[in-house]
Design an enzyme around this catalytic site. Structure first.
Site, PDB file in Angstrom:
ATOM      1  N   LEU A 280       0.851  -1.192   0.000  1.00 54.13           N
ATOM      2  CA  LEU A 280       0.000   0.000   0.000  1.00 54.13           C
ATOM      3  C   LEU A 280       0.887   1.241   0.000  1.00 54.13           C
ATOM      4  O   LEU A 280       1.017   1.957   0.986  1.00 54.13           O
ATOM      5  CB  LEU A 280      -0.947  -0.002   1.210  1.00 54.13           C
ATOM      6  CG  LEU A 280      -2.278  -0.740   1.006  1.00 54.13           C
ATOM      7  CD1 LEU A 280      -2.046  -2.243   0.897  1.00 54.13           C
ATOM      8  CD2 LEU A 280      -3.234  -0.443   2.144  1.00 54.13           C
TER       9      LEU A 280
ATOM     10  N   GLU B 257       1.095   3.869  -2.739  1.00 49.51           N
ATOM     11  CA  GLU B 257       0.707   4.421  -4.042  1.00 49.51           C
ATOM     12  C   GLU B 257       1.756   5.344  -4.635  1.00 49.51           C
ATOM     13  O   GLU B 257       2.036   5.314  -5.828  1.00 49.51           O
ATOM     14  CB  GLU B 257      -0.636   5.156  -3.928  1.00 49.51           C
ATOM     15  CG  GLU B 257      -1.840   4.251  -3.793  1.00 49.51           C
ATOM     16  CD  GLU B 257      -2.171   3.888  -2.350  1.00 49.51           C
ATOM     17  OE1 GLU B 257      -3.211   3.248  -2.132  1.00 49.51           O
ATOM     18  OE2 GLU B 257      -1.380   4.248  -1.453  1.00 49.51           O
TER      19      GLU B 257
ATOM     20  N   GLN C  97      -6.627   1.330  -6.671  1.00 54.54           N
ATOM     21  CA  GLN C  97      -7.728   0.428  -6.338  1.00 54.54           C
ATOM     22  C   GLN C  97      -9.070   1.166  -6.417  1.00 54.54           C
ATOM     23  O   GLN C  97     -10.060   0.634  -6.913  1.00 54.54           O
ATOM     24  CB  GLN C  97      -7.508  -0.158  -4.947  1.00 54.54           C
ATOM     25  CG  GLN C  97      -8.318  -1.390  -4.680  1.00 54.54           C
ATOM     26  CD  GLN C  97      -7.836  -2.090  -3.432  1.00 54.54           C
ATOM     27  OE1 GLN C  97      -8.103  -1.642  -2.324  1.00 54.54           O
ATOM     28  NE2 GLN C  97      -7.105  -3.188  -3.600  1.00 54.54           N
ATOM     29  N   PHE C  98      -9.071   2.395  -5.953  1.00 53.22           N
ATOM     30  CA  PHE C  98     -10.162   3.344  -6.158  1.00 53.22           C
ATOM     31  C   PHE C  98      -9.519   4.683  -6.497  1.00 53.22           C
ATOM     32  O   PHE C  98      -8.459   5.026  -5.970  1.00 53.22           O
ATOM     33  CB  PHE C  98     -11.032   3.482  -4.907  1.00 53.22           C
ATOM     34  CG  PHE C  98     -11.851   2.252  -4.601  1.00 53.22           C
ATOM     35  CD1 PHE C  98     -13.155   2.132  -5.058  1.00 53.22           C
ATOM     36  CD2 PHE C  98     -11.306   1.214  -3.857  1.00 53.22           C
ATOM     37  CE1 PHE C  98     -13.894   0.995  -4.787  1.00 53.22           C
ATOM     38  CE2 PHE C  98     -12.044   0.077  -3.576  1.00 53.22           C
ATOM     39  CZ  PHE C  98     -13.345  -0.039  -4.048  1.00 53.22           C
ATOM     40  N   ALA C  99     -10.169   5.455  -7.352  1.00 54.60           N
ATOM     41  CA  ALA C  99      -9.611   6.750  -7.757  1.00 54.60           C
ATOM     42  C   ALA C  99      -9.340   7.636  -6.548  1.00 54.60           C
ATOM     43  O   ALA C  99      -8.416   8.453  -6.563  1.00 54.60           O
ATOM     44  CB  ALA C  99     -10.558   7.451  -8.724  1.00 54.60           C
ATOM     45  N   ASP C 100     -10.123   7.470  -5.497  1.00 58.17           N
ATOM     46  CA  ASP C 100      -9.955   8.283  -4.285  1.00 58.17           C
ATOM     47  C   ASP C 100      -8.543   8.168  -3.710  1.00 58.17           C
ATOM     48  O   ASP C 100      -8.017   9.131  -3.140  1.00 58.17           O
ATOM     49  CB  ASP C 100     -10.958   7.833  -3.213  1.00 58.17           C
ATOM     50  CG  ASP C 100     -12.366   7.683  -3.753  1.00 58.17           C
ATOM     51  OD1 ASP C 100     -13.250   8.423  -3.313  1.00 58.17           O
ATOM     52  OD2 ASP C 100     -12.586   6.818  -4.633  1.00 58.17           O
ATOM     53  N   PHE C 101      -7.922   6.990  -3.859  1.00 56.68           N
ATOM     54  CA  PHE C 101      -6.622   6.751  -3.233  1.00 56.68           C
ATOM     55  C   PHE C 101      -5.469   7.427  -3.966  1.00 56.68           C
ATOM     56  O   PHE C 101      -4.322   7.389  -3.519  1.00 56.68           O
ATOM     57  CB  PHE C 101      -6.354   5.243  -3.136  1.00 56.68           C
ATOM     58  CG  PHE C 101      -7.392   4.482  -2.343  1.00 56.68           C
ATOM     59  CD1 PHE C 101      -8.235   5.136  -1.456  1.00 56.68           C
ATOM     60  CD2 PHE C 101      -7.527   3.116  -2.496  1.00 56.68           C
ATOM     61  CE1 PHE C 101      -9.201   4.438  -0.733  1.00 56.68           C
ATOM     62  CE2 PHE C 101      -8.483   2.404  -1.778  1.00 56.68           C
ATOM     63  CZ  PHE C 101      -9.325   3.069  -0.891  1.00 56.68           C
TER      64      PHE C 101
ATOM     65  N   HIS D  38     -14.822   6.239  -1.504  1.00 54.50           N
ATOM     66  CA  HIS D  38     -14.776   5.272  -2.606  1.00 54.50           C
ATOM     67  C   HIS D  38     -15.676   5.704  -3.763  1.00 54.50           C
ATOM     68  O   HIS D  38     -16.048   4.876  -4.590  1.00 54.50           O
ATOM     69  CB  HIS D  38     -15.204   3.879  -2.130  1.00 54.50           C
ATOM     70  CG  HIS D  38     -14.280   3.256  -1.137  1.00 54.50           C
ATOM     71  ND1 HIS D  38     -14.224   3.651   0.183  1.00 54.50           N
ATOM     72  CD2 HIS D  38     -13.347   2.284  -1.268  1.00 54.50           C
ATOM     73  CE1 HIS D  38     -13.317   2.938   0.823  1.00 54.50           C
ATOM     74  NE2 HIS D  38     -12.763   2.104  -0.026  1.00 54.50           N
TER      75      HIS D  38
END
Length: 662
Positions: free
Chosen positions: A400, A402, A424-428, A469
């Site tokens: 994890l 990014e 994994q999600f655009a938020d991250f 998310h």
């Protein structure tokens, strides 16, 4: 602290000892000249490495010339040891056209692939992750090479320091992380930076090897890095090295050193790496005063001659066309149609998977990276089965981390690889924001390298997934020159645009709406094909209004146009950066009424920029005010009733009726 440098315990031949001396003296003499020029106003800024030269010189001399180095502010010795032409270095510091950044960036904020140097950005930590990517390329290509990245005691507090070392440790990457511990992060002393006794103590926390070295002892640095590099080439792994040194001048010249106790400066002055080594060579009879004088005379002449060349060179001529042209790596897309006639019914999610699989087959140098994308197939199962077909070297589960993974993708690109990183999600993506907007987006404009990286962004709401998310964050990147942004709304475009994004040697943000994954399907070609990046698609044609949108809102617009029996041009932008002004212009001139819709929150969204452009360039064709609609200016709520209110669907209906009746 001891003044004893222990040079005598090393048994290098005289040629090596003399070459190390020459490499050590040269950057010191250049620095002394630059400090004079700074006072004369002939250069604008200087970050002094006086007192630290042994680290840069010793470590660079220890590597092979085709091994990548990632230096910082105070590593002039890297550049001189790699024999960069001095007149170009001097031109760089003066902001001249012939500098490595053509006047676009300063000091050591540049790289040169010819000399296998990748310069820093001001944020300090990211180059460690980019070194991971170069090291990964060495490992994938089975090259017996090592990468070396410098960092400072201050930068060791950054998250990127942790991420880069952690990724290198997990992947056994052949990289040396070299900490220049010079006592201060600008004016902040080490006791306010960290609580461990020494930074090398951090190595054990990552399960890697750590070494400490006297950073002022040129032979100690050269000996250690030589041995480590030789062993790492055979046994790839990361190593953390802490070089103990001291910065004898300010962080940069304007900051001074008043915050440093004088007794500390005095003590470290006795450990000067240049004078101590010079005295040792004199004592051993390896050098004479005459030889030293001749070496310095030669360097002085070389410096003066190259300064004259640099001073005579022109400053950049401001050219809007040239500046804009250099934002992106030169690339002319050739649209590839499918070669075979066969088609199949595929969901949106299947089209994306199809594109990734066929691009992996087409490009053996393409590497996929992301959390849980290997055996698990990703949280949306897009890469399910890929490990069996392409292997874990090319389909890589990541920690994890990014930011480090995006940095590693940049490093892979420097070595001729292509990389796809899945958020994994655009938020991250917030965790990797710095790498994307400051490294990937700017690298070509700054010094001509390219970031052959695609970042997949599962995005959007309407899935009751809540604030973390569900975000639509494409507007964050829309404002960043150097990036491209694509956002398909249907399976055909999803496959063709992802293939095109992977073909493109520039960094591409690829947004894919999660709600569309399994809710829509279409018959699309089974074969490999591409869609044009930068070209919108006219979904329907009409005369009453123009609706400009993208993503899920395309489907809502189609539904409402049918329900309300409105005749409209429905434009699916598909590409948000660069967006298709020609198609928009042609439609607005025809209909005279415009509604711009996006799922992103209304304020500061992409629709505002398009609206402003239409107002400026097409005002005389308008028969009504330009209207916009988007989601509420709140975070994305979780509960279905609140999310439905948040999203623009119901308000789209009202705006379309209002615009028709205007």
């Amino acid at each position: 602290m001891t003044n004893l440098m222990n040079y005598h315990k090393y048994s290098f031949d005289n040629d090596t000892l003399i070459n190390l001396y020459k490499a050590l003296v040269k950057p010191r003499m250049i620095e002394e000249k630059m400090l004079i020029l700074l006072r004369q106003g002939r250069i604008s800024k200087w970050f002094s490495g006086i007192g630290q030269e042994a680290i840069a010189v010793g470590s660079t001399m220890a590597l092979e010339n085709d091994e990548f180095i990632f230096p910082l502010h105070r590593n002039l010795g890297v550049f001189t040891t790699r024999n960069l032409p001095l007149h170009r270095l001097f031109a760089q510091w003066q902001g001249k056209e012939n500098g490595y950044t053509k006047g676009r960036d300063r000091s050591f904020h540049f790289g040169t692939l010819e000399h296998h140097i990748v310069g820093m950005i001001s944020h300090l930590g990211p180059q460690m992750s980019v070194a991971d990517g170069v090291a990964l390329a060495h490992k994938l290509s089975k090259e017996k090479k090592v990468a070396l990245a410098y960092t400072g005691d201050g930068a060791s507090s950054e998250g990127e320091f942790h991420e880069a070392i952690n990724v290198a440790a997990v992947w056994d990457l052949p990289v040396i992380f070299l900490i220049e511990n010079n006592g201060y992060g600008l004016s902040t002393p080490n006791n306010e930076q960290y609580r461990c006794d020494y930074l090398v103590d951090k190595a054990v926390g990552y399960g890697i090897e750590g070494h400490q070295v006297d950073g002022n002892n040129i032979l100690a640095v050269y000996d250690l890095i030589s041995k480590l590099a030789k062993d790492i080439r055979k046994n790839p792994r990361p190593v953390l090295v802490e070089a103990i040194t001291f910065r004898m001048r300010g962080h940069e010249e304007a900051s001074g050193t008043k915050y440093v106790p004088q007794e500390l400066l005095d003590a470290w002055a006795t450990k000067d790496p240049v004078s101590n080594y010079e005295n040792y060579l004199l004592e051993q009879g390896i050098l004479s005063e005459t030889m030293i004088h001749e070496i310095k005379r030669h360097f002085k002449q070389e410096i003066e001659e190259n300064l004259e060349i640099a001073f005579a060179e022109p400053y950049p001529t401001a050219s809007e066309e040239k500046e804009l042209a250099d934002v992106y790596f030169p690339y002319q897309q050739e649209i590839i149609p499918p070669q075979a006639p066969s088609i199949s019914q595929k969901r949106f999610v299947d089209a994306i998977s199809d594109a990734l699989r066929q691009s992996m087959q087409k490009y053996p140098n393409l590497v996929l990276m992301g959390q849980d994308i290997a055996e698990y197939g990703g949280v949306f199962k897009i890469t399910e089965g890929f490990v069996q077909e392409f292997g874990k070297e090319r389909v890589r589960n990541t920690p994890l981390c990014e930011s480090a993974i995006v940095g590693a993708a940049m490093g892979l690109s420097l070595k001729g690889y292509k990389a796809m990183v899945e958020m994994q999600f655009a938020d991250f993506v917030t965790c990797a924001f710095n790498q994307i907007v400051n490294y990937l987006a700017k690298v070509h404009y700054r010094w001509g390298a390219n970031a052959d990286v695609v970042i997949r962004m599962p995005t959007g709401a309407n899935t009751t997934a809540g604030p973390f998310h569900s975000q639509s964050n494409e507007a964050w990147f829309f404002h960043t020159p150097g990036l491209k942004i694509v956002y398909p709304s249907n399976p055909y475009d999803a496959k063709g645009l992802l293939n095109a994004a992977i073909e493109d040697p520039n960094p591409v943000m690829y947004f894919e709406h999660k709600y569309l994954y399994r809710s829509i399907s279409d018959e699309i070609p089974d074969d490999y094909y591409t869609c044009p990046i930068g070209k919108a698609k006219l979904i329907s044609e009409g005369n009453e209004m123009t609706i400009i949108t993208y993503g899920l809102c395309v489907h809502w617009a189609k539904q409402l146009l049918e329900e309300l029996n409105i005749s409209a041009d429905l434009i699916d932008l598909r590409t948000l950066l660069p967006w298709d002004k020609d198609t928009v212009s042609e439609s607005v001139k025809k209909t005279g009424k415009v509604l711009i819709v996006h799922e992103d929150t209304l304020t500061g969204g992409i629709g505002a920029e398009i609206s402003a452009w239409i107002s400026e360039h097409l005002f005389k064709y308008l028969d009504a005010p330009i209207m916009r609609e988007g989601s509420l200016d709140t975070p994305v709520p979780f509960t279905r009733t609140l999310e439905e209110q948040f999203l623009p669907f119901k308000r789209m209906r009202t705006k379309m009726i209002e615009l028709r009746n205007f």
